[in-house]
Design an enzyme around this catalytic site. Structure first.
Site, PDB file in Angstrom:
ATOM      1  N   LYS A 175     -21.644 -17.631  -1.512  1.00 22.93           N
ATOM      2  CA  LYS A 175     -23.068 -17.510  -1.409  1.00 22.93           C
ATOM      3  C   LYS A 175     -23.779 -16.313  -2.390  1.00 22.93           C
ATOM      4  O   LYS A 175     -23.164 -15.488  -2.564  1.00 22.93           O
ATOM      5  CB  LYS A 175     -23.493 -16.977  -0.017  1.00 22.93           C
ATOM      6  CG  LYS A 175     -22.927 -17.808   1.302  1.00 22.93           C
ATOM      7  CD  LYS A 175     -23.553 -17.076   2.467  1.00 22.93           C
ATOM      8  CE  LYS A 175     -23.650 -18.373   3.734  1.00 22.93           C
ATOM      9  NZ  LYS A 175     -23.557 -17.514   5.008  1.00 22.93           N
ATOM     10  N   GLY A 217     -12.412  -9.199  -2.102  1.00 14.56           N
ATOM     11  CA  GLY A 217     -12.277 -10.216  -1.546  1.00 14.56           C
ATOM     12  C   GLY A 217     -11.647 -11.408  -1.912  1.00 14.56           C
ATOM     13  O   GLY A 217     -10.428 -11.283  -2.140  1.00 14.56           O
ATOM     14  N   GLY A 248     -14.121  -3.653   0.230  1.00  7.61           N
ATOM     15  CA  GLY A 248     -15.396  -2.859   0.307  1.00  7.61           C
ATOM     16  C   GLY A 248     -15.847  -1.955  -0.806  1.00  7.61           C
ATOM     17  O   GLY A 248     -17.070  -2.001  -1.296  1.00  7.61           O
ATOM     18  N   ARG A 301       0.966  -1.287  -0.168  1.00  5.95           N
ATOM     19  CA  ARG A 301       0.037  -0.018  -0.092  1.00  5.95           C
ATOM     20  C   ARG A 301       1.006   1.374   0.058  1.00  5.95           C
ATOM     21  O   ARG A 301       0.463   2.339  -0.750  1.00  5.95           O
ATOM     22  CB  ARG A 301      -0.761   0.046   1.226  1.00  5.95           C
ATOM     23  CG  ARG A 301      -1.926  -0.893   1.031  1.00  5.95           C
ATOM     24  CD  ARG A 301      -3.178  -1.018   2.165  1.00  5.95           C
ATOM     25  NE  ARG A 301      -4.122  -1.998   1.769  1.00  5.95           N
ATOM     26  CZ  ARG A 301      -5.054  -2.184   2.787  1.00  5.95           C
ATOM     27  NH1 ARG A 301      -5.024  -1.743   4.094  1.00  5.95           N
ATOM     28  NH2 ARG A 301      -6.149  -2.810   2.365  1.00  5.95           N
TER      29      ARG A 301
HETATM   30  P1  AMP Z   1     -16.690 -15.174  -0.988  1.00  3.07           P
HETATM   31  O1  AMP Z   1     -16.350 -14.373   0.231  1.00  3.07           O
HETATM   32  O2  AMP Z   1     -18.099 -15.237  -1.183  1.00  3.07           O
HETATM   33  O3  AMP Z   1     -16.299 -14.475  -2.034  1.00  3.07           O
HETATM   34  O4  AMP Z   1     -16.456 -16.725  -0.804  1.00  3.07           O
HETATM   35  C1  AMP Z   1     -15.209 -17.250  -0.933  1.00  3.07           C
HETATM   36  C2  AMP Z   1     -15.264 -18.604  -0.258  1.00  3.07           C
HETATM   37  O5  AMP Z   1     -16.269 -19.272  -0.903  1.00  3.07           O
HETATM   38  C3  AMP Z   1     -14.017 -19.485  -0.446  1.00  3.07           C
HETATM   39  O6  AMP Z   1     -13.463 -19.286   1.047  1.00  3.07           O
HETATM   40  C4  AMP Z   1     -14.224 -20.525  -1.143  1.00  3.07           C
HETATM   41  O7  AMP Z   1     -13.474 -21.706  -0.176  1.00  3.07           O
HETATM   42  C5  AMP Z   1     -15.633 -20.847  -0.763  1.00  3.07           C
HETATM   43  N1  AMP Z   1     -16.287 -21.732  -1.693  1.00  3.07           N
HETATM   44  C6  AMP Z   1     -16.129 -21.606  -3.086  1.00  3.07           C
HETATM   45  N2  AMP Z   1     -16.608 -22.694  -3.857  1.00  3.07           N
HETATM   46  C7  AMP Z   1     -17.268 -23.442  -2.549  1.00  3.07           C
HETATM   47  C8  AMP Z   1     -18.071 -24.723  -2.698  1.00  3.07           C
HETATM   48  N3  AMP Z   1     -18.456 -25.370  -3.668  1.00  3.07           N
HETATM   49  N4  AMP Z   1     -18.526 -25.051  -1.416  1.00  3.07           N
HETATM   50  C9  AMP Z   1     -18.064 -24.354  -0.477  1.00  3.07           C
HETATM   51  N5  AMP Z   1     -17.691 -23.143  -0.362  1.00  3.07           N
HETATM   52  C10 AMP Z   1     -16.742 -22.793  -1.501  1.00  3.07           C
END
Ligand code: AMP
Length: 397
Positions: free
Chosen positions: A198, A354, A377, A35
């Site tokens: 999610k 992220g 963010g 940074r």
């Molecule tokens: P996000 O912060 O929403 O971008 O989610 C990232 C996380 O999603 C990572 O830690 C991944 O391990 C998890 N992830 C990706 N694919 C899967 C899956 N098929 N089942 C469970 N977790 C997942």
């Protein structure tokens, strides 16, 4: 867009909001100076013009208290080393002491102020605190994208005290241009690749970008809510049952807007959420009970490859599988490779938000994509279509 290139800083004091919220080890050594390096071009331009720079930042979360472990004095040597200039430090960020240090500052010199968040007024966006900050420079420069979504005193409110004398630093200008290239001026076909755990955390992004893209690739844990909503069997895969209607309405909206949605067709299923679990390749909509989809399968990757290589503008947010475990990292690595190839063929690719940034760094794709956004963010809020207060405050007259 007014940037620092629109100013000559000769004999001027630039008050620069930087993001020096860097990690420190237990001996207060900076463990990652990215940074600081990212802000260097802006600071050097000011000095080379014949001006001086007053740097302000937050560090950690002192919540309005003076916490010595979070003093920016700890990073002063590192900033000096990166800039190649001996940086001065003053142990306050407003008031008489800070004003005196600024008054004594000569052209070509750099002054680092104490942690802004030692004052609760900073995060509250307090106007009189912002006015005090406003006494510390002739021109205000915002170069902190990571905090541009916060209406804090130093990121937003202070800009109001510099009518016609404020602009974006190079880092912030680059972020704005990169996002604009995807969201407004991107060459078609535009493809968004959304993964991660999610649907619920990505819904606002999806709704905002549908009108701007031609292809939507969905991967990662989000997949299973879409598949189950369409009547598929997802076994024990991660799934948000209460978001299934939402998933169907996204698919419907995509159809109405002519966006082609590409969901996985096969997956690497595992009998446990474990790197050493037993695995097998199964159809995405026929995952046996007790098994869960943890990565994209080979047929899926072949489809994703074709779409990505035919794209001229690519946005990537969220991993394609559980990339933290070696056995389920292939999908994420492959998508990184496809984007690398598309970029070499002339596409513009932006990775942001992220875990995809963590994945890109872990697998060495950082220099292979066109742009990796530094602001978690702030990046997500931009993709959601929100106006960032820190950016709006510079654009306002
Ligand atoms: P996000 O912060 O929403 O971008 O989610 C990232 C996380 O999603 C990572 O830690 C991944 O391990 C998890 N992830 C990706 N694919 C899967 C899956 N098929 N089942 C469970 N977790 C997942």
């Amino acid at each position: 867009m007014i940037t620092i290139d629109d100013f000559n800083f000769e004999n001027k004091k630039a008050l620069v909001r930087v993001d020096f919220n860097v990690p420190l080890d237990e001996d207060f050594n900076v463990t990652d100076s990215n940074r600081i390096e990212a802000a260097k071009p802006t600071i050097i331009k000011i000095l080379e013009d014949g001006g001086s720079a007053v740097l302000m930042s937050h560090l950690g979360r002192p919540k309005g208290e003076r916490v010595s472990a979070l003093s920016l004095s700890h990073i002063c040597d590192k900033v000096s080393e990166v800039l190649g200039v001996q940086v001065k430090f003053v142990d306050d960020c407003v008031g008489e002491k800070a004003e005196r240090a600024v008054a004594e500052l000569q052209n070509g010199e750099v002054l680092l102020l104490e942690n802004l968040r030692f004052y609760a007024e900073e995060e509250k966006g307090d106007a009189s605190f912002a006015e005090k900050l406003g006494h510390l420079g002739d021109i205000f420069v915002n170069d902190a994208f990571g905090t541009a979504h916060r209406a804090h005193a130093s990121t937003t409110v202070v800009a109001g005290f510099f009518p016609d004398k404020k602009g974006f630093g190079y880092l912030l200008a680059k972020e704005i241009k990169a996002i604009d290239k995807v969201m407004a001026t991107g060459e078609k076909p535009v493809t968004a690749i959304l993964g991660g755990a999610k649907v619920s955390s990505k819904i606002t992004i999806i709704e905002n970008i549908l009108s701007k893209i031609n292809h939507l690739i969905i991967g990662g844990g989000m997949t299973y809510t879409f598949i189950k909503a369409q009547g598929g069997k997802v076994g024990n895969s991660i799934c948000e049952d209460d978001k299934m209607d939402l998933a169907l309405s996204i698919l419907q909206k995509a159809k109405e807007q002519g966006v082609q949605v590409h969901l996985p067709v096969d997956v690497i299923a595992a009998d446990d959420f474990d790197n050493n679990a037993n695995t097998k390749i199964v159809a995405v909509d026929d995952i046996p009970d007790g098994w869960q989809g943890l990565d994209a399968g080979p047929k899926t990757l072949a489809i994703f490859k074709e779409v990505i290589l035919s794209s001229k503008t690519i946005l990537w947010n969220g991993p394609i599988g559980v990339f933290e475990m070696e056995s389920f990292a292939k999908g994420t690595i492959s998508v990184g490779n496809f984007i690398d190839e598309a970029t070499r063929n002339g596409a513009f690719s932006l990775v942001g938000g992220g875990d995809s940034v963590a994945a890109v760094k872990q697998f060495g794709f950082e220099d292979k994509v066109s742009y990796v956004s530094t602001g978690g963010g702030a990046m997500l809020e931009s993709l959601e279509g929100k106006s960032l207060p820190g950016i709006a405050a510079i654009l306002e007259a």
